[in-house]
Design an enzyme around this catalytic site. Structure first.
Site, PDB file in Angstrom:
ATOM      1  N   GLY A 208       0.834  -1.207   0.000  1.00 55.15           N
ATOM      2  CA  GLY A 208       0.000   0.000   0.000  1.00 55.15           C
ATOM      3  C   GLY A 208       0.858   1.242   0.000  1.00 55.15           C
ATOM      4  N   ASN A 209       0.271   2.366   0.359  1.00 51.57           N
ATOM      5  CA  ASN A 209       1.051   3.599   0.454  1.00 51.57           C
ATOM      6  C   ASN A 209       0.435   4.520   1.503  1.00 51.57           C
ATOM      7  OD1 ASN A 209      -0.897   5.483  -0.953  1.00 51.57           O
ATOM      8  ND2 ASN A 209      -0.597   3.922  -2.550  1.00 51.57           N
ATOM      9  N   PHE A 210       1.068   5.671   1.732  1.00 52.61           N
ATOM     10  CA  PHE A 210       0.681   6.538   2.847  1.00 52.61           C
ATOM     11  C   PHE A 210      -0.490   7.480   2.550  1.00 52.61           C
ATOM     12  CE2 PHE A 210       5.221   5.784   4.123  1.00 52.61           C
ATOM     13  CZ  PHE A 210       4.906   5.052   5.263  1.00 52.61           C
ATOM     14  N   ALA A 276      -3.870   7.610  -4.991  1.00 56.16           N
ATOM     15  CA  ALA A 276      -2.487   7.157  -5.085  1.00 56.16           C
ATOM     16  C   ALA A 276      -2.547   5.663  -5.380  1.00 56.16           C
ATOM     17  CB  ALA A 276      -1.757   7.430  -3.778  1.00 56.16           C
TER      18      ALA A 276
END
Ligand code: C5P
Length: 399
Positions: A208-210, A276
């Site tokens: 995943g990402n932030f 994102a």
């Protein structure tokens, strides 16, 4: 959209009257002038002085003012108002409204009101479930009154069931959305992607990402408050939406996001890609949890995810506006311009992680906008994400 609107806030005598203070505050904060009209019983639950201080207007309860002998004109009030909201609306007040029993200032004002009227019922579950209440609500709905459905949950009596007044923020949002129907984006359909995507490795792990989704959610609320019908395709976030004009579609992976976005894009006038999206996903998802017995883990084979913005860019019809975001660490504008062309976007919002206050999880952002037709980017100062959302939609309007 509440700015400059005249709103009558009718408060009847239920314990939920304490929530009316927060509702009043929300309406005033939104820029509305609010005239509070209380039933005599409501005064037992909440002090008029609290309400008159917040609304900056004397609270009206009686037909005549005891001190001055002045007569309060319900007719003038009814003509003044752009909307009337009765919150809480008790079983008794609903019954009086449904049957025209004008024995207090609140119901009398209701009968004189030419504006749209909303009621937020609040009562104990048995009163709520009683056929009389259902009949009165049906009568009011047939008379054109907008019913803001009560929630199911814990009640003041200690019992749990249907009858809890909708939260003040939601009631304010319903009014806001109502006024938004003649806003500048009325009749427009807006698609927004937001948040991160999660690409599963096994049943408990993901790539995943932030991203928190804050920017996309802010644009969704702003577009809705301007009258748009919004589809928000959201990856996993901790956020919630308040406008009833936002239809939220929850997805997890990039592929799910693509499918939901493609469907909404068919009828969208404007699509704004703030998500994102993970660039790669594991080629195979393990059926069961990967154990850590091995000393080393060889590798996870990754495959490229679809580019949602570029896919929509290829499918774009004349008249549709497609907006992308570019979060860069260096050469922000040059990279943004490259993406604009490559993905067939009409406009790209560039922000740089190098700028303080911009990027993931913050409540602020600092952006530049590049549009297909112009040579120079439009640079904006650091602002709240809500204000940035307004700038973005203002720019889209020029396209
Ligand atoms: O190429 P890059 O990921 O930097 O492009 C960012 C823009 O493209 C954003 O608007 C993002 O939402 C969109 N995007 C997408 N699908 C991807 C990757 C990016 O829609 N797979």
């Amino acid at each position: 959209m509440l700015k400059g609107k005249n709103i009558i806030l009718g408060i009847s005598g239920g314990i939920a009257a304490y929530k009316s203070v927060v509702l009043l505050r929300q309406l005033v904060k939104g820029g509305a002038q609010v005239q509070v009209v209380m039933t005599p019983n409501a005064r037992e639950f909440i002090q008029p002085v609290t309400l008159s201080s917040l609304s900056q207007r004397p609270v009206v309860t009686e037909f005549f003012s005891a001190n001055t002998g002045e007569w309060h004109s319900h007719v003038a009030l009814g003509e003044w108002a752009d909307a009337m909201i009765v919150a809480p609306a008790t079983a008794s007040t609903l019954a009086k409204m449904a049957n025209g029993v004008a024995d207090n200032m609140l119901v009398t004002t209701y009968l004189s009101a030419r504006c749209p009227v909303f009621v937020a019922p609040a009562m104990d579950l048995d009163m709520m479930a009683h056929p009389t209440t259902a009949r009165n609500l049906a009568t009011l709905a047939a008379d054109g009154v907008h019913i803001i459905e009560p929630e199911t949950g814990e009640l003041a009596s200690g019992l749990s069931g249907r009858g809890r007044m909708e939260e003040p923020e939601r009631i304010a949002a319903v009014l806001d959305a109502f006024f938004a129907s003649d806003g500048p984006l009325a009749g427009k359909k807006v698609l927004i992607t937001a948040g991160p995507t999660y690409e599963r490795i096994d049943p408990v792990r993901f790539i995943g990402n932030f991203s928190t989704g804050k920017m996309g959610y802010a644009i969704a609320e702003e577009a809705a408050s301007r009258g748009a019908e919004v589809t928000l395709v959201s990856g996993p976030t901790a956020l919630s939406v308040s406008s009833p004009r936002i239809r939220r579609v929850d997805v997890e992976s990039a592929r799910e996001m693509l499918a939901a976005a493609q469907e909404a894009f068919e009828t969208a006038d404007i699509a704004i890609m703030t998500a994102a999206v993970a660039d790669y996903a594991p080629a195979h998802v393990f059926d069961s949890k990967i154990k850590r017995e091995k000393a080393e883990f060889d590798s996870i084979e990754l495959v490229k995810n679809p580019d949602i913005a570029a896919t929509l860019g290829r499918a774009k019809r004349p008249g549709q506006v497609l907006v992308g975001f570019a979060l860069e660490t260096d050469h922000a504008v040059a990279n943004g311009r490259d993406k604009l062309a490559r993905k067939n976007l009409d406009m790209i919002v560039v922000n740089s992680l190098a700028d303080k206050g911009a990027g993931f999880g913050t409540d602020t952002n600092k952006i530049s906008i590049i549009s297909a037709g112009s040579d120079t980017p439009a640079d904006y100062p650091l602002k709240s994400k809500k204000a940035v959302a307004a700038d973005i939609l203002d720019f889209i309007a020029t396209l």
